[in-house]
Enzyme design. Sequence first.
Site, mmCIF file in Angstrom:
data_model
loop_
_atom_site.group_PDB
_atom_site.id
_atom_site.type_symbol
_atom_site.label_atom_id
_atom_site.label_comp_id
_atom_site.label_asym_id
_atom_site.label_seq_id
_atom_site.Cartn_x
_atom_site.Cartn_y
_atom_site.Cartn_z
ATOM 1 N N SER A 230 20.520 -30.311 -12.068
ATOM 2 C CA SER A 230 21.464 -31.427 -12.153
ATOM 3 C C SER A 230 22.340 -31.465 -10.923
ATOM 4 C CB SER A 230 22.351 -31.252 -13.377
ATOM 5 O OG SER A 230 23.407 -32.190 -13.378
ATOM 6 N N TYR A 243 27.806 -25.954 -19.323
ATOM 7 C CA TYR A 243 26.576 -26.626 -18.917
ATOM 8 C C TYR A 243 26.357 -26.543 -17.400
ATOM 9 C CZ TYR A 243 23.510 -30.620 -17.839
ATOM 10 O OH TYR A 243 22.509 -31.416 -17.353
HETATM 11 P P1 NAD Z 1 17.325 -35.938 -23.444
HETATM 12 O O1 NAD Z 1 18.287 -35.783 -24.561
HETATM 13 O O2 NAD Z 1 16.385 -37.058 -23.494
HETATM 14 O O3 NAD Z 1 16.474 -34.619 -23.250
HETATM 15 C C1 NAD Z 1 16.938 -33.339 -23.546
HETATM 16 C C2 NAD Z 1 15.937 -32.724 -24.487
HETATM 17 O O4 NAD Z 1 16.223 -31.336 -24.642
HETATM 18 C C3 NAD Z 1 15.972 -33.295 -25.889
HETATM 19 O O5 NAD Z 1 15.133 -34.423 -25.997
HETATM 20 C C4 NAD Z 1 15.464 -32.129 -26.726
HETATM 21 O O6 NAD Z 1 14.113 -32.328 -27.045
HETATM 22 C C5 NAD Z 1 15.595 -30.934 -25.811
HETATM 23 N N1 NAD Z 1 16.355 -29.862 -26.454
HETATM 24 C C6 NAD Z 1 17.648 -29.571 -26.318
HETATM 25 N N2 NAD Z 1 17.948 -28.502 -27.090
HETATM 26 C C7 NAD Z 1 16.807 -28.123 -27.705
HETATM 27 C C8 NAD Z 1 16.460 -27.085 -28.621
HETATM 28 N N3 NAD Z 1 17.372 -26.198 -29.070
HETATM 29 N N4 NAD Z 1 15.197 -27.002 -29.050
HETATM 30 C C9 NAD Z 1 14.242 -27.872 -28.632
HETATM 31 N N5 NAD Z 1 14.514 -28.869 -27.761
HETATM 32 C C10 NAD Z 1 15.780 -28.982 -27.312
HETATM 33 O O7 NAD Z 1 18.208 -35.993 -22.136
HETATM 34 P P2 NAD Z 1 17.832 -35.882 -20.598
HETATM 35 O O8 NAD Z 1 19.053 -36.336 -19.920
HETATM 36 O O9 NAD Z 1 16.547 -36.504 -20.281
HETATM 37 O O10 NAD Z 1 17.736 -34.315 -20.374
HETATM 38 C C11 NAD Z 1 16.640 -33.714 -19.723
HETATM 39 C C12 NAD Z 1 17.157 -32.743 -18.689
HETATM 40 O O11 NAD Z 1 17.855 -33.474 -17.682
HETATM 41 C C13 NAD Z 1 18.134 -31.717 -19.224
HETATM 42 O O12 NAD Z 1 17.835 -30.446 -18.684
HETATM 43 C C14 NAD Z 1 19.461 -32.196 -18.685
HETATM 44 O O13 NAD Z 1 20.357 -31.135 -18.512
HETATM 45 C C15 NAD Z 1 19.037 -32.794 -17.375
HETATM 46 N N6 NAD Z 1 19.968 -33.730 -16.738
HETATM 47 C C16 NAD Z 1 20.336 -34.878 -17.359
HETATM 48 C C17 NAD Z 1 21.205 -35.744 -16.721
HETATM 49 C C18 NAD Z 1 21.640 -37.054 -17.354
HETATM 50 O O14 NAD Z 1 22.562 -37.691 -16.854
HETATM 51 N N7 NAD Z 1 21.013 -37.511 -18.411
HETATM 52 C C19 NAD Z 1 21.691 -35.450 -15.453
HETATM 53 C C20 NAD Z 1 21.292 -34.270 -14.855
HETATM 54 C C21 NAD Z 1 20.426 -33.420 -15.496
#
Ligand code: NAD
Length: 338
Positions: A230, A243
């Site tokens: 991130s 986080y």
């Molecule tokens: P998202 O909610 O679509 O995806 C996160 C996924 O993590 C969930 O769908 C879930 O399936 C999984 N997860 C979390 N805890 C879990 C558990 N205990 N058991 C099984 N599955 C679990 O959101 P996203 O934003 O697409 O996140 C994907 C990645 O992107 C993450 O690592 C997040 O930190 C990172 N990220 C997101 C952003 C943003 O702004 N959305 C920015 C930077 C990084």
Amino acid sequence: MSTDNETDLKRRSLLGGAGIGLAAAVAGPAFSSDSLTKGGAIPSAAPLVDPGTKYPQPPFQAQKQPWPGLASRMNPRPDHGETSYKGSGRLLGRRALITGGDSGMGRAAAIAYAREGADVAINYYPTEEPDAQEVAKLIRDAGRKAVLIPGDLRDADFCRKLVRDAVQALGGLDILVSNAGRQQQCESILDLTDDAFDQTIKTNIYAPFYIIKEALPHMPKGSSIIATTSEQAYDPSANLYDYAQTKAATMNFVKSLAKQLGPKGVRVNGVAPGPIWTPLQVSGGATMEKLEKFGATTPLGRPGQPAELAGIYVLLADNHGSYANGQIYGAAGGTGQP
Ligand code: NAD
Ligand code: MG
């Protein structure tokens, strides 16, 4: 013999008039002299799109879902490339495991990988079954095998079983996307419970360790590991104390493992998104105030959509990206690092 000008005129009339610029037509994706001589349809050039207005801009409607949230219940619904991503066989025959593959960046990668020719296993938390079923259908519609493995990544034994089940169902493994993540914002370290801290660390640091360790013996030379880090790894928000440090750890393990595994023929890279419109943000990841103006402070004036990162996950898995190792690819709309 005809002059250059005459040739140019003839080609223009074949193209259907002066309305189509020759340069644009020649640059079109599938243009060939065959399509002229055999009377095939002439594709038009893809239109230029203003990145600022391409997708929804803030303000967004206030919305809150219980963790971990569903993409299908968000307003507006995120774009994971469902109707837009077109493959070209870049990952034909590959076998991918994606954690958090039900929604967000994981779903965008799953759709793109399947349309590029890969069989795809996704993991997700059991309550995300409705989102996962949508992804499974999209993978199957692309003519590829979809493997659904729900379970809780905070459980070490499940992490190891996840890999074994994926390897068995896919018949091997050559792409691992460690993408799942937990983000629950908390204004003060004084309010951050030991349990909340533990859950974030377990999900974002321990689970990738267990999963990568279990997966590696199955991954032949040429395989690729991709972790989602991130912009928070570089510029942490005040309310993401737990986080943000896990994302710094992710960025760091990518660079360490790349050095360790490069000589063994396995590449390790990371993707560092900026603010992306996903369930993570509406299920405790952001304050309502931040959500309503999500992405407003980026130079593009809006949040990114998962679909806009799909190409990065493909590039890092693809053999064509074979000199990318230990790299972090950013997609943050003009701010953030790297
Ligand atoms: P998202 O909610 O679509 O995806 C996160 C996924 O993590 C969930 O769908 C879930 O399936 C999984 N997860 C979390 N805890 C879990 C558990 N205990 N058991 C099984 N599955 C679990 O959101 P996203 O934003 O697409 O996140 C994907 C990645 O992107 C993450 O690592 C997040 O930190 C990172 N990220 C997101 C952003 C943003 O702004 N959305 C920015 C930077 C990084
Ligand atoms: Mg999800």
